[in-house]
Write an enzyme that holds these catalytic residues in place. Structure first.
Site, PDB file in Angstrom:
ATOM      1  N   SER A   1       0.831  -1.212   0.000  1.00  0.00           N
ATOM      2  CA  SER A   1       0.000   0.000   0.000  1.00  0.00           C
ATOM      3  C   SER A   1       0.865   1.262   0.000  1.00  0.00           C
ATOM      4  O   SER A   1       2.001   1.247   0.474  1.00  0.00           O
ATOM      5  CB  SER A   1      -0.895   0.019   1.242  1.00  0.00           C
ATOM      6  OG  SER A   1      -1.817  -1.038   1.214  1.00  0.00           O
TER       7      SER A   1
HETATM    8  N1  SAH Z   1      -1.536  -4.775   4.016  1.00  0.00           N
HETATM    9  C1  SAH Z   1      -0.713  -4.768   2.826  1.00  0.00           C
HETATM   10  C2  SAH Z   1      -1.552  -4.591   1.590  1.00  0.00           C
HETATM   11  C3  SAH Z   1      -1.360  -5.730   0.671  1.00  0.00           C
HETATM   12  S1  SAH Z   1      -2.315  -5.708  -0.788  1.00  0.00           S
HETATM   13  C4  SAH Z   1       0.417  -3.770   2.944  1.00  0.00           C
HETATM   14  O1  SAH Z   1       0.843  -3.514   4.051  1.00  0.00           O
HETATM   15  O2  SAH Z   1       0.923  -3.279   1.955  1.00  0.00           O
HETATM   16  C5  SAH Z   1      -3.718  -6.664  -0.309  1.00  0.00           C
HETATM   17  C6  SAH Z   1      -3.488  -8.108   0.003  1.00  0.00           C
HETATM   18  O3  SAH Z   1      -4.768  -8.700   0.232  1.00  0.00           O
HETATM   19  C7  SAH Z   1      -2.850  -8.944  -1.102  1.00  0.00           C
HETATM   20  O4  SAH Z   1      -1.661  -9.509  -0.632  1.00  0.00           O
HETATM   21  C8  SAH Z   1      -3.879 -10.015  -1.421  1.00  0.00           C
HETATM   22  O5  SAH Z   1      -3.331 -11.292  -1.708  1.00  0.00           O
HETATM   23  C9  SAH Z   1      -4.690 -10.046  -0.135  1.00  0.00           C
HETATM   24  N2  SAH Z   1      -6.049 -10.618  -0.274  1.00  0.00           N
HETATM   25  C10 SAH Z   1      -6.913 -10.492  -1.287  1.00  0.00           C
HETATM   26  N3  SAH Z   1      -8.053 -11.172  -1.034  1.00  0.00           N
HETATM   27  C11 SAH Z   1      -7.896 -11.747   0.189  1.00  0.00           C
HETATM   28  C12 SAH Z   1      -8.710 -12.597   0.996  1.00  0.00           C
HETATM   29  N4  SAH Z   1      -9.921 -12.990   0.609  1.00  0.00           N
HETATM   30  N5  SAH Z   1      -8.216 -12.989   2.187  1.00  0.00           N
HETATM   31  C13 SAH Z   1      -6.983 -12.602   2.614  1.00  0.00           C
HETATM   32  N6  SAH Z   1      -6.159 -11.812   1.888  1.00  0.00           N
HETATM   33  C14 SAH Z   1      -6.604 -11.388   0.690  1.00  0.00           C
END
Ligand code: SAH
Length: 213
Positions: A65
């Site tokens: 993010s």
């Molecule tokens: N919190 C992260 C953001 C990662 S992007 C940061 O610090 O940068 C969002 C993440 O959500 C991705 O890694 C994706 O694989 C995950 N994601 C998507 N759908 C999901 C689900 N149903 N359950 C758990 N994780 C999920």
């Protein structure tokens, strides 16, 4: 290079001062962000850009993010030390690290195994503790519920019922809702089990996907 350095610390300070000036978060959140070396969550080719307010690709076609988004969501969550917080979408673990630095007991779920393994290693390297799960965020973590706070860091097509039921009375959920682009929504649970919802602004996260079944 796989460590922190005065150059990265300087860049991080500038970024945090900018996020403070632009009103994304207050001192407490930005001090926690100052303690987390964001570059270490990225491939070495991105290290020199890690303290720009940008998202970058991580493994499994996902992204880290924007720092401004992490600051904003962390602020909206209004955490206090010791609170139980559930995060959906661990990704590389950057937002998780910031929350642990804020003193919460963190529970976090990710559906990409590669990222679960990576983020576990990273948090351990930084000496940060979290309960991590490889699984489907739509289901939450009923074993550890209820939670004081829930933060969803992927774009949810709708607000998952399981997450609402795992929120404590008085608890707050911050969740980007929508297909394609999203609206950041704050949901608070009332004593009678009803919810108050407020739309807070626009958001753009990678999509929250259903379990691979
Ligand atoms: N919190 C992260 C953001 C990662 S992007 C940061 O610090 O940068 C969002 C993440 O959500 C991705 O890694 C994706 O694989 C995950 N994601 C998507 N759908 C999901 C689900 N149903 N359950 C758990 N994780 C999920």
């Amino acid at each position: 290079m796989n460590s922190d350095s005065p150059i990265f610390q300087g860049q991080r300070k500038q970024l945090c001062e900018r996020l403070l000036a632009e009103g994304y978060a207050t001192e407490k959140v930005l001090q926690a962000m100052m303690r987390v070396p964001r570059h270490l969550f990225l491939e070495s080719g991105f290290h020199q850009h890690a303290y720009l307010d940008k998202a970058f690709p991580i493994a499994a076609g996902q992204t880290i993010s924007h720092p401004s988004t992490v600051a904003w969501q962390s602020e909206l969550l209004q955490v206090e030390p010791g609170m139980k917080v559930l995060e959906i979408g661990t990704g590389c673990g950057y937002q998780a690290a910031v929350l642990v630095e804020l003193g919460v007991k963190l529970f976090t779920i990710e559906r990409q195994k590669e990222l679960v393994d990576f983020s576990k290693r990273m948090l351990k390297t930084l000496g940060l503790r979290a309960e991590q799960k490889f699984g489907d965020g739509f289901k939450g973590m009923p074993v550890f519920a209820p939670f004081d706070r829930i933060i969803v860091t992927c774009g949810a097509p709708y607000v998952p019922k399981a997450l609402l039921s795992q929120l404590k009375v008085g608890g707050i959920m911050i969740i980007p809702v929508g297909e394609g682009t999203q609206k950041m929504v704050r949901i608070q649970k009332n004593a009678d089990g009803s919810f108050v919802q407020k739309v807070l602004g626009d958001a753009a996260f990678v999509p929250m996907l259903k379990d691979k079944e």
